[in-house]
Design an enzyme around this catalytic site. Structure first.
Site, PDB file in Angstrom:
ATOM      1  N   LYS A  80       0.841  -1.201   0.000  1.00 31.95           N
ATOM      2  CA  LYS A  80       0.000   0.000   0.000  1.00 31.95           C
ATOM      3  C   LYS A  80       0.878   1.254   0.000  1.00 31.95           C
ATOM      4  O   LYS A  80       1.939   1.288   0.634  1.00 31.95           O
ATOM      5  CB  LYS A  80      -0.889  -0.048   1.238  1.00 31.95           C
ATOM      6  N   SER A 155      -9.326   1.431   3.673  1.00 34.19           N
ATOM      7  CA  SER A 155      -8.502   2.148   2.716  1.00 34.19           C
ATOM      8  C   SER A 155      -7.513   1.269   1.946  1.00 34.19           C
ATOM      9  O   SER A 155      -6.842   1.746   1.027  1.00 34.19           O
ATOM     10  CB  SER A 155      -7.708   3.258   3.437  1.00 34.19           C
ATOM     11  N   SER A 179      -9.566  -0.834   7.737  1.00 37.05           N
ATOM     12  CA  SER A 179      -8.980  -0.679   6.408  1.00 37.05           C
ATOM     13  C   SER A 179      -8.362  -1.942   5.830  1.00 37.05           C
ATOM     14  O   SER A 179      -8.138  -2.009   4.621  1.00 37.05           O
ATOM     15  CB  SER A 179      -7.924   0.425   6.418  1.00 37.05           C
TER      16      SER A 179
END
Length: 473
Positions: A80, A155, A179
């Site tokens: 990420k 996320s 997330s």
């Protein structure tokens, strides 16, 4: 789809270690897969192709020479874009940070590299990783490979979509308020939010300490297509790093012992409503745990709504303080989302004094949960109480969706571990559950997650569904 892209990290590591396949073949297969399907989902933001090929060649040389290699040698993984990878930009999805190149790896990336794994690509996230969907100022929207009109979750939505479509066998994300687990639910993959203090974290690109609410609630964790790969990753990630004094030297084995245990199943947390498809997934998983020998009892942990409210207040006290500095560099959709949070009453204006008050109350809530978990060592519950919502609903219905997150954010503010596991499809959308355990009891909840996975249909990797009128690349 190349068969190598259907395999998990553990299986690929075994194939490379025995010489059944070369690491460079594995890396090239996944780079080809990114080229093939990423235009349809927009999950990967940048590849690290040349560095990955070089690392794969070194693994292949070591294997050919009969040298010992690490437990994940030759296996690619994705990261990420708010986690430091040396030589790559840690953008947080924001254009203003696009030149923020990390000089060294974050601890989690370093641990996987030490095990021989190879960083392959970076994945998308919302601006500042602060949204339950994935749309960034830099890369735009990541599409749900099951239905591009539905949210991919956030996320860590880029990681989830990349895993679901076979672009990577293993991913690194983080979890401030669901997330890791929410996009896993939306995309039909697995993820693990470890206990607070289990996995060390630091960022050279972020030279200041995180605000107190984020220190308490955020953690780094793995994503994969199997519980076994989550366990492998946890074994490697649970190592000290001098950059993080919050790391706790707790044994991985925990204190609960092996074998089936009593499970409290929660089908409608705090009685505030749940989508029928989500509830059906929880009930399926409960039945599978009974079949595996677990004692499953309908029971609800105490003060779920109170814990969720503490998360809201603790987070907003810090976000509200930082927002005047963040807003000028945020994308338009992020600004609209934050304004909607305030307009719809999801957050209230909370100062630091009020924050300290609610965090003091958290002590008693945590004690109440600890007492509950003596009798019910594991909890089976929904992740989000809604299934994947229509794109944009997390802005227009942000307060409703925030309420549906009450079980994931309660876990975060209490610092508990939780594993998200897919349990099949309802109405052509994947559904997942979470198994929650006491702090540092990851092995116990992973055992339960494995029991569920053993009885659930395999969902991924899949070919992405393309929006009507579009063409697949």
């Amino acid at each position: 789809m190349n068969e190598l892209c259907t395999k998990g990290a553990g299986e690929l590591a075994q194939m490379v270690r025995t010489g059944e396949v070369a690491s460079i073949e594995v890396v090239e297969a996944h780079l080809d897969r990114i080229t093939e399907v990423n235009p349809s989902v927009n999950a990967v933001t940048v590849t690290l192709a040349e560095a990955a090929r070089s690392a794969a060649a070194e693994v292949d040389r070591a294997v050919a020479a009969g040298e010992a290699v690490g437990p994940l040698a030759g296996v690619p993984f994705t990261v990420k874009e708010n986690i430091d990878v040396a030589g790559s930009a840690t953008t947080w999805g924001v254009s203003a940070f696009s030149g923020q190149v990390a000089p060294v790896d974050a601890p989690a990336v370093a641990r996987l590299r030490e095990a021989g794994a190879i960083p392959l690509a970076r994945t998308n996230l919302p601006d500042f990783a602060f949204r339950w969907d994935t749309e960034s100022d830099i890369a735009g929207r990541t599409l749900n490979p099951w239905d591009p009109t539905r949210a991919v979750g956030g996320s860590s939505g880029g990681e989830a979509a990349a895993l679901a479509t076979g672009m990577t066998p293993l991913g690194l994300g983080n979890d401030l308020g669901g997330s890791l687990r929410v996009p896993a639910q939306m995309c039909g993959v697995a993820s693990l939010r470890p206990s607070r203090g289990r996995v060390a974290h630091a960022a050279a690109t972020q030279p200041w300490p995180e605000p107190i609410s984020m220190q308490l609630t955020n953690c780094q964790g793995p994503m994969g297509r199997s519980v076994a790969d989550l366990r492998r990753a946890l074994d490697l990630l649970s190592a000290p790093d001098l950059r993080d004094p919050r790391w706790v030297p707790a044994p991985l084995e925990g204190v609960g012992g092996g074998g089936p245990r009593r499970v409290a199943v929660v089908t409608d947390p705090a009685g505030l409503g749940i989508d029928a498809h989500v509830r059906a997934g929880v009930e399926r998983a409960a039945g599978w745990l009974v079949d595996a020998g677990y004692e499953v009892v309908e029971a609800e942990p105490p003060r779920i709504a109170d814990a969720a409210a503490v998360w809201m207040d603790a987070i907003w006290a810090d976000v509200g303080m930082m927002w005047p500095n963040l807003e000028p560099v945020a994308g338009a959709n992020e600004i609209e989302m934050v304004n909607s949070c305030l307009a719809q009453g999801m957050f209230r204006h909370v100062d630091q004094a009020t924050q300290m008050g609610v965090l003091t109350e958290l002590h008693q809530i945590a004690a109440d949960w600890a007492a509950f978990m003596v009798e019910y060592p594991l909890v089976l519950s929904p992740v989000c109480c809604e299934r994947a919502w229509a794109v944009g609903d997390d802005i227009t219905r942000v307060a409703e969706i925030g309420a549906a997150m009450r079980m994931v954010i309660a876990v975060n503010v209490l610092g508990l571990p939780s594993c998200a596991v897919p349990v099949g499809c309802d109405d052509d959308l994947p559904q997942g559950v979470q198994v929650i355990g006491p702090r540092f009891e990851e092995y116990s909840l992973l055992d339960a997650g494995q029991a569920i996975e053993d009885r659930a249909p395999a969902l991924t990797p899949i070919e992405p569904r393309v929006a009507e009128g579009a063409t697949s690349s």
